[in-house]
Design a protein around this motif. Structure first.
Motif, short mmCIF file in Angstrom:
data_model
loop_
_atom_site.label_atom_id
_atom_site.label_comp_id
_atom_site.label_asym_id
_atom_site.label_seq_id
_atom_site.Cartn_x
_atom_site.Cartn_y
_atom_site.Cartn_z
N LYS A 1 49.83 37.26 86.35
CA LYS A 1 50.24 35.99 86.95
C LYS A 1 51.03 36.17 88.25
CE LYS A 1 54.43 35.57 84.10
NZ LYS A 1 55.12 34.75 83.07
N ASN B 1 40.14 28.38 81.21
CA ASN B 1 41.28 28.19 82.13
C ASN B 1 41.88 29.56 82.42
OD1 ASN B 1 42.89 26.63 83.72
ND2 ASN B 1 44.10 25.75 82.06
N ALA C 1 38.02 31.32 91.46
CA ALA C 1 38.01 29.94 91.96
C ALA C 1 39.05 29.07 91.27
CB ALA C 1 36.61 29.34 91.77
N ALA C 2 39.94 29.67 90.50
CA ALA C 2 40.92 28.89 89.73
C ALA C 2 42.07 28.46 90.61
CB ALA C 2 41.42 29.72 88.55
N GLY C 3 42.90 27.57 90.05
CA GLY C 3 44.09 27.11 90.77
C GLY C 3 45.19 28.15 90.75
N VAL C 4 46.34 27.78 91.28
CA VAL C 4 47.47 28.70 91.37
C VAL C 4 47.97 29.02 89.96
CG1 VAL C 4 49.81 29.01 92.25
CG2 VAL C 4 48.12 27.75 93.59
N HIS D 1 43.26 35.86 91.07
CA HIS D 1 42.14 35.50 91.94
C HIS D 1 41.42 36.74 92.46
CE1 HIS D 1 44.23 31.40 92.99
NE2 HIS D 1 43.88 31.50 91.72
N CYS E 1 43.37 31.41 84.80
CA CYS E 1 44.62 31.80 85.46
C CYS E 1 45.81 30.98 84.98
CB CYS E 1 44.48 31.67 86.97
SG CYS E 1 43.33 32.86 87.69
N GLN E 2 45.70 30.39 83.82
CA GLN E 2 46.80 29.62 83.23
C GLN E 2 47.12 30.20 81.85
OE1 GLN E 2 48.50 27.26 84.89
NE2 GLN E 2 47.16 27.69 86.63
N SER F 1 50.15 29.61 86.78
CA SER F 1 51.45 29.10 86.37
C SER F 1 52.43 30.25 86.19
CB SER F 1 51.32 28.32 85.05
OG SER F 1 52.57 27.98 84.52
#
Length: 273
Positions: free
Chosen positions: A125, A83, A159-162, A134, A85-86, A164
């Motif tokens: 972040k 994970n 390719a990760a989400g936004v 990203h 980008c978290q 946190s």
């Protein structure tokens, strides 16, 4: 012969034993927001990376993150390979460090490696103008302890989400800091909402307080013109100033007077009678 051995043993025991000098901890410096050539010539990518982005550090090694990219606003946030980008639960987090100019010395944050048998994955972040995680602003320490690599981590991050925006503490998994980053004049430290179960960052004199801290400080005073009751100043009244109000007496102390219309009514009643 026996007496000689005894004398030698007594001499050895009488010699003071001095502690052997300890080796100072190894130190590694990682620049946050260095320089990189972007194939498309975009200046933004010149300040969105860690340099170097891979390091090998034994237990006790001090990893110094220097926020040298200016202008820049970055963080060092621990994450996991799965994970990227978290924030990792219980991981370390420097908070955002804003560097508008080039301060000397630059802001710094020291992490001490506490477990060199596990890899440490981290990222920035920051979301503006695009998520830095990203764009490849990721790093790793002791990846040699796993079969995973930094290029794989960066590929997953792209390719990760936004990312946190919650705030972890200064104690992480496999590495920890003793306090918040050193913030010189001209830079600023900004922390986000705390993550659930995060270690509270230890306050230091180098941290920048939020604007609300001064309002809640016990030393703050109200300096508005209306706050004269507790100021200790002697208030005087201008005799030439117009009086906006008149003092009134209690009803029990007012003189009892008879108005003219009351007297007229009495006269009419008397004549009619």
């Amino acid at each position: 012969m026996l007496s000689f051995v005894l004398l030698l043993a007594a001499y050895v025991l009488s010699v003071p034993v001095h502690a052997l000098p300890t080796r100072p901890p190894q130190q590694i410096t990682i620049q946050v927001g260095g320089n990189r050539t972007d194939p498309l010539g975009r200046d933004f990518f010149q300040t969105t990376l860690f340099e170097p982005n891979v390091a090998l550090a034994a237990n006790g090694t001090i990893v110094t993150f220097q926020f040298t990219g200016s202008p820049g606003n970055h963080s060092v946030t621990q994450s996991s390979f799965s994970n990227p980008c978290q924030p990792l639960a219980g991981g370390f987090d420097s908070g955002w460090i804003s560097v508008p100019d080039t301060p000397s010395p630059p802001p710094e944050w020291n992490l001490t490696i506490t477990n060199d048998q596990i890899p440490l994955w981290f990222y920035c972040k920051q979301l503006f103008p695009v998520p830095h995680c990203h764009t490849g602003m990721v790093g790793a320490i002791n990846v040699e302890t796993t079969n995973k690599s930094l290029p794989e981590f960066a590929s997953l991050a792209a390719a990760a989400g936004v990312p946190s925006q919650v705030q972890n503490g200064v104690v992480g998994v496999g590495a920890s800091a003793t306090g918040l980053p050193f913030i010189p004049s001209g830079a600023q430290l900004v922390t986000g909402p705390p993550a659930s179960g995060a270690n509270s960052p230890a306050s230091t004199t180098d941290s920048v307080a939020s604007p609300t801290d001064s309002a809640n400080s016990p030393d703050s005073t109200n300096t508005s013109p209306d706050s004269t009751a507790d100021s200790g100043a002697i208030q005087t009244q201008d005799p030439n100033a117009p009086q906006s109000t008149q003092s009134t007496q209690p009803s029990s102390a007012r003189p009892k007077t008879i108005s003219w219309w009351t007297a007229a009514v009495c006269v009419v009643v008397f004549v009619a009678w």
